[in-house]
Scaffold this active site. Structure first.
Site, mmCIF file in Angstrom:
data_model
loop_
_atom_site.group_PDB
_atom_site.id
_atom_site.type_symbol
_atom_site.label_atom_id
_atom_site.label_comp_id
_atom_site.label_asym_id
_atom_site.label_seq_id
_atom_site.Cartn_x
_atom_site.Cartn_y
_atom_site.Cartn_z
ATOM 1 N N ARG A 48 0.839 -1.197 0.000
ATOM 2 C CA ARG A 48 0.000 0.000 0.000
ATOM 3 C C ARG A 48 0.874 1.246 0.000
ATOM 4 O O ARG A 48 0.591 2.226 -0.645
ATOM 5 C CB ARG A 48 -0.857 -0.043 1.268
ATOM 6 C CG ARG A 48 -2.172 0.633 1.218
ATOM 7 C CD ARG A 48 -2.958 0.348 2.474
ATOM 8 N NE ARG A 48 -2.110 -0.172 3.545
ATOM 9 C CZ ARG A 48 -2.549 -0.642 4.685
ATOM 10 N NH1 ARG A 48 -3.831 -0.683 4.921
ATOM 11 N NH2 ARG A 48 -1.718 -1.075 5.619
ATOM 12 N N GLY A 189 3.646 -8.461 16.964
ATOM 13 C CA GLY A 189 3.175 -8.852 15.621
ATOM 14 C C GLY A 189 2.178 -9.995 15.642
ATOM 15 O O GLY A 189 1.894 -10.584 14.604
ATOM 16 N N GLU A 192 -4.035 -9.058 14.922
ATOM 17 C CA GLU A 192 -4.461 -8.633 13.591
ATOM 18 C C GLU A 192 -4.399 -7.110 13.509
ATOM 19 O O GLU A 192 -4.333 -6.418 14.543
ATOM 20 C CB GLU A 192 -5.896 -9.098 13.328
ATOM 21 C CG GLU A 192 -6.053 -10.606 13.297
ATOM 22 C CD GLU A 192 -5.234 -11.271 12.203
ATOM 23 O OE1 GLU A 192 -5.361 -10.904 11.037
ATOM 24 O OE2 GLU A 192 -4.429 -12.167 12.525
ATOM 25 N N LYS A 207 -10.894 -19.592 12.028
ATOM 26 C CA LYS A 207 -10.065 -20.805 12.015
ATOM 27 C C LYS A 207 -10.910 -22.036 12.334
ATOM 28 O O LYS A 207 -10.721 -23.106 11.737
ATOM 29 C CB LYS A 207 -8.919 -20.652 13.018
ATOM 30 C CG LYS A 207 -7.913 -19.587 12.589
ATOM 31 C CD LYS A 207 -7.003 -19.194 13.739
ATOM 32 C CE LYS A 207 -5.980 -18.153 13.312
ATOM 33 N NZ LYS A 207 -5.272 -17.538 14.439
HETATM 34 P P1 NDP Z 1 0.143 -6.630 7.951
HETATM 35 O O1 NDP Z 1 -0.912 -5.624 8.230
HETATM 36 O O2 NDP Z 1 1.393 -6.613 8.753
HETATM 37 O O3 NDP Z 1 0.552 -6.571 6.406
HETATM 38 C C1 NDP Z 1 -0.383 -6.364 5.392
HETATM 39 C C2 NDP Z 1 0.371 -6.027 4.119
HETATM 40 O O4 NDP Z 1 -0.559 -5.874 3.057
HETATM 41 C C3 NDP Z 1 1.187 -4.727 4.186
HETATM 42 O O5 NDP Z 1 2.418 -4.909 3.562
HETATM 43 C C4 NDP Z 1 0.321 -3.737 3.402
HETATM 44 O O6 NDP Z 1 1.086 -2.755 2.750
HETATM 45 C C5 NDP Z 1 -0.282 -4.645 2.373
HETATM 46 N N1 NDP Z 1 -1.542 -4.144 1.836
HETATM 47 C C6 NDP Z 1 -2.633 -3.743 2.491
HETATM 48 N N2 NDP Z 1 -3.599 -3.368 1.634
HETATM 49 C C7 NDP Z 1 -3.093 -3.543 0.390
HETATM 50 C C8 NDP Z 1 -3.584 -3.334 -0.917
HETATM 51 N N3 NDP Z 1 -4.819 -2.879 -1.131
HETATM 52 N N4 NDP Z 1 -2.770 -3.630 -1.965
HETATM 53 C C9 NDP Z 1 -1.521 -4.089 -1.769
HETATM 54 N N5 NDP Z 1 -0.995 -4.307 -0.545
HETATM 55 C C10 NDP Z 1 -1.777 -4.037 0.518
HETATM 56 O O7 NDP Z 1 -0.590 -8.054 8.086
HETATM 57 P P2 NDP Z 1 0.061 -9.452 8.494
HETATM 58 O O8 NDP Z 1 1.296 -9.675 7.743
HETATM 59 O O9 NDP Z 1 0.080 -9.586 9.959
HETATM 60 O O10 NDP Z 1 -1.085 -10.463 8.006
HETATM 61 C C11 NDP Z 1 -1.227 -10.790 6.648
HETATM 62 C C12 NDP Z 1 -2.174 -11.990 6.523
HETATM 63 O O11 NDP Z 1 -1.627 -13.081 7.244
HETATM 64 C C13 NDP Z 1 -3.570 -11.750 7.103
HETATM 65 O O12 NDP Z 1 -4.519 -12.471 6.341
HETATM 66 C C14 NDP Z 1 -3.461 -12.367 8.492
HETATM 67 O O13 NDP Z 1 -4.707 -12.782 9.016
HETATM 68 C C15 NDP Z 1 -2.586 -13.557 8.192
HETATM 69 N N6 NDP Z 1 -1.868 -14.105 9.318
HETATM 70 C C16 NDP Z 1 -1.116 -13.286 10.118
HETATM 71 C C17 NDP Z 1 -0.431 -13.805 11.187
HETATM 72 C C18 NDP Z 1 0.393 -12.967 12.100
HETATM 73 O O14 NDP Z 1 0.873 -13.501 13.100
HETATM 74 N N7 NDP Z 1 0.587 -11.693 11.829
HETATM 75 C C19 NDP Z 1 -0.489 -15.255 11.464
HETATM 76 C C20 NDP Z 1 -1.284 -16.026 10.539
HETATM 77 C C21 NDP Z 1 -1.946 -15.454 9.516
HETATM 78 P P3 NDP Z 1 1.998 -1.691 3.569
HETATM 79 O O15 NDP Z 1 3.166 -2.477 4.075
HETATM 80 O O16 NDP Z 1 2.374 -0.702 2.543
HETATM 81 O O17 NDP Z 1 1.123 -1.177 4.666
HETATM 82 N N1 HSE Z 2 -3.808 -12.692 15.147
HETATM 83 C C1 HSE Z 2 -3.643 -14.088 15.007
HETATM 84 C C2 HSE Z 2 -3.374 -14.696 16.358
HETATM 85 C C3 HSE Z 2 -2.497 -14.373 14.085
HETATM 86 O O1 HSE Z 2 -3.139 -13.956 17.315
HETATM 87 O O2 HSE Z 2 -3.429 -15.912 16.474
HETATM 88 C C4 HSE Z 2 -2.376 -15.823 13.742
HETATM 89 O O3 HSE Z 2 -3.405 -16.256 12.940
#
Ligand code: NDP
Ligand code: HSE
Length: 433
Positions: A48, A189, A192, A207
């Site tokens: 983004r 981290g 969500e 989940k």
């Molecule tokens: P983050 O918010 O850290 O990262 C989201 C990323 O998506 C960022 O890089 C953001 O860009 C980018 N983004 C957002 N909107 C857009 C868009 N419209 N177009 C292009 N890029 C976009 O999220 P997470 O990494 O924590 O989570 C990602 C996925 O993984 C989610 O579905 C989450 O539920 C899942 N997940 C997360 C876990 C965790 O522990 N964090 C564990 C398991 C699953 P920018 O960097 O520029 O803001």
């Molecule tokens: N927010 C989620 C958690 C990330 O705390 O379990 C892993 O899915």
């Protein structure tokens, strides 16, 4: 034989998870190539905020136009780690239409619209893999989908949200306040983007829906899952659990009915005995029990959240999908042939721990016991303690035997109507005995 032409990967999202995916793809490039049989190349990274510094990523790969990236036509695999419903859903379907397979960590989307995504993948002969969507690094989706494909799973029970486990653990062991523990989980981290999804149980419910669907070969959507979060859990509940030799955990429980004709899926806080293996799951760790007819009880345990652990699951899927691509044979798709209905929470059989503030006078205990009897709920234990504050009140803690949830909530409703019951201090289900 190693293919020299690389498989091209588009990374959608480069946040907590995506940045770790990119890092591992770069640092383990040779090993990944050897395991897949072809090199994998990061061909583009959609984000983004393009000006943000992203260590280890060639700035030339960064784009804000995720749609153009997935439409390029030369992309073999799209990794979707943006999260949320849109634009992730449209990007994934567009990726299938343009010849790519997809790896996603997006439980919210899969629990909302998994069936349509699976159908789109099948229509285009592509893969949809999502090991990271449930319980971070823990292999759970593939074991259920493949290793246990010959068995009959009857129950899945576990801790599937790292953030809430972290908060409850801190509240229990260090006496930390709720907000302080949530801030720490966010900084690490685990939470969500909007932590409401974690603390209100939406993340765990998504989940649970995914797990129930795979385990019972049916379709369960997030809206079918009974959901209660941890925002109402108080320090008093945790202290009360301790007095009973229990601790409080947010559990996801998916069950096949005894007659095999329906399933249930629920997420709620529950007291579990300290002797239960789930009681010792600390911090952001997850653990899931799977009970299968022939296999018996299996336990899966590990880091349930965080960038690197989640990236591990994403990379595992990437290797599998790339191998399928080279073999020109997609992996297993959706298995939802049983089409079992999802029963309401009222049908679930469980136990309650109810803490009441009552008038401290003769006959109150008998009145309370009568309400339980009228609702057909059998009492297991009662503990009464008179207050020393001269207010004429006592605390009454009742633990029930197993009964339908509808009868238990009917009991609580009737108790609230008694003049002698001054208040219902806490209600919590008891599991794991
Ligand atoms: P983050 O918010 O850290 O990262 C989201 C990323 O998506 C960022 O890089 C953001 O860009 C980018 N983004 C957002 N909107 C857009 C868009 N419209 N177009 C292009 N890029 C976009 O999220 P997470 O990494 O924590 O989570 C990602 C996925 O993984 C989610 O579905 C989450 O539920 C899942 N997940 C997360 C876990 C965790 O522990 N964090 C564990 C398991 C699953 P920018 O960097 O520029 O803001
Ligand atoms: N927010 C989620 C958690 C990330 O705390 O379990 C892993 O899915």
């Amino acid at each position: 034989m190693m293919r020299t032409r690389p498989l091209k990967v588009a990374l959608l999202g480069c946040g907590v998870v995506g940045s770790e995916v990119a890092r591992i793809m770069t640092t383990h490039a040779d090993d990944l190539a050897a395991r897949i049989g072809a090199p994998v190349e990061l061909a583009g990274v959609a984000v983004r905020r393009p000006s943000k510094v992203r260590e280890g990523i060639d700035p030339a790969l960064i784009t804000t136009d995720a749609t153009a990236l997935v439409k390029r036509g030369d992309i073999d695999v799209v990794i979707e780690v943006i999260g949320g419903i849109e634009p992730a859903r449209t990007l994934i379907t567009t990726a299938f239409e343009h010849g790519a397979s997809v790896v996603s960590a997006n439980k919210a989307l899969l629990a909302e619209d998994g069936a349509a995504l699976h159908a789109a993948a099948e229509q285009h002969g592509r893969d949809l893999y999502y090991e990271a969507a449930v319980a971070g690094a823990i292999p759970l989706v593939r074991p259920l989908r493949e290793s246990l494909a010959g068995d009959k799973v009857n129950r899945v029970l576990g801790i599937v949200n790292g953030t809430t486990n972290f908060i409850l653990d801190k509240m229990d062991t260090s006496g930390a306040g709720y907000s302080e523990a949530l801030d720490e989980a966010t900084a690490l981290g685990y939470a969500e983007a909007d932590p409401t999804a974690d603390v209100e149980g939406f993340d765990a419910a998504a989940k649970a829906a995914i797990l129930a669907g795979i385990a019972f070969h049916t379709r369960v959507r997030i809206g079918d899952v009974h959901r209660e979060g941890i925002t109402e859990v108080t320090a008093a509940d945790i202290a009360s659990a301790r007095r009973m030799g229990c601790t409080v955990k947010l559990l996801a429980i998916c069950e096949r009915a005894a007659d095999g004709q329906s399933v249930t899926a629920r997420v709620h806080p529950a007291m579990i005995p300290l002797s239960h293996p789930l009681a010792s799951v600390r911090e952001a760790y997850n653990a899931v029990f799977v009970e299968a007819e022939a296999a018996g009880q299996l336990m899966f345990y590990g880091p349930g959240a965080g960038g690197a652990p989640t990236a591990s699951a994403v990379l595992g899927d990437l290797v599998a999908v790339c191998r399928n691509k080279l073999n020109e044979a997609p992996g297993p798709g959706e298995s939802a042939y049983t089409r079992l209905p999802v029963s309401p929470m009222g049908d679930v059989v469980t136990r309650y721990h109810i803490s009441l503030d009552v008038a401290d006078k003769p006959g109150v205990l008998a009145q309370v016991a009568t309400v339980f009897a009228e609702q057909g709920v059998s009492i297991d234990t009662v503990r009464q303690k008179g207050r020393q504050d001269g207010g004429g009140e006592a605390s009454l803690v009742v633990v029930t035997h197993r009964a339908p949830d509808a009868a238990l909530s009917g009991t609580v409703e009737a108790l609230r109507k008694l003049d002698t019951v001054r208040g219902v201090a806490s209600i919590m289900r008891v599991e794991g005995e």
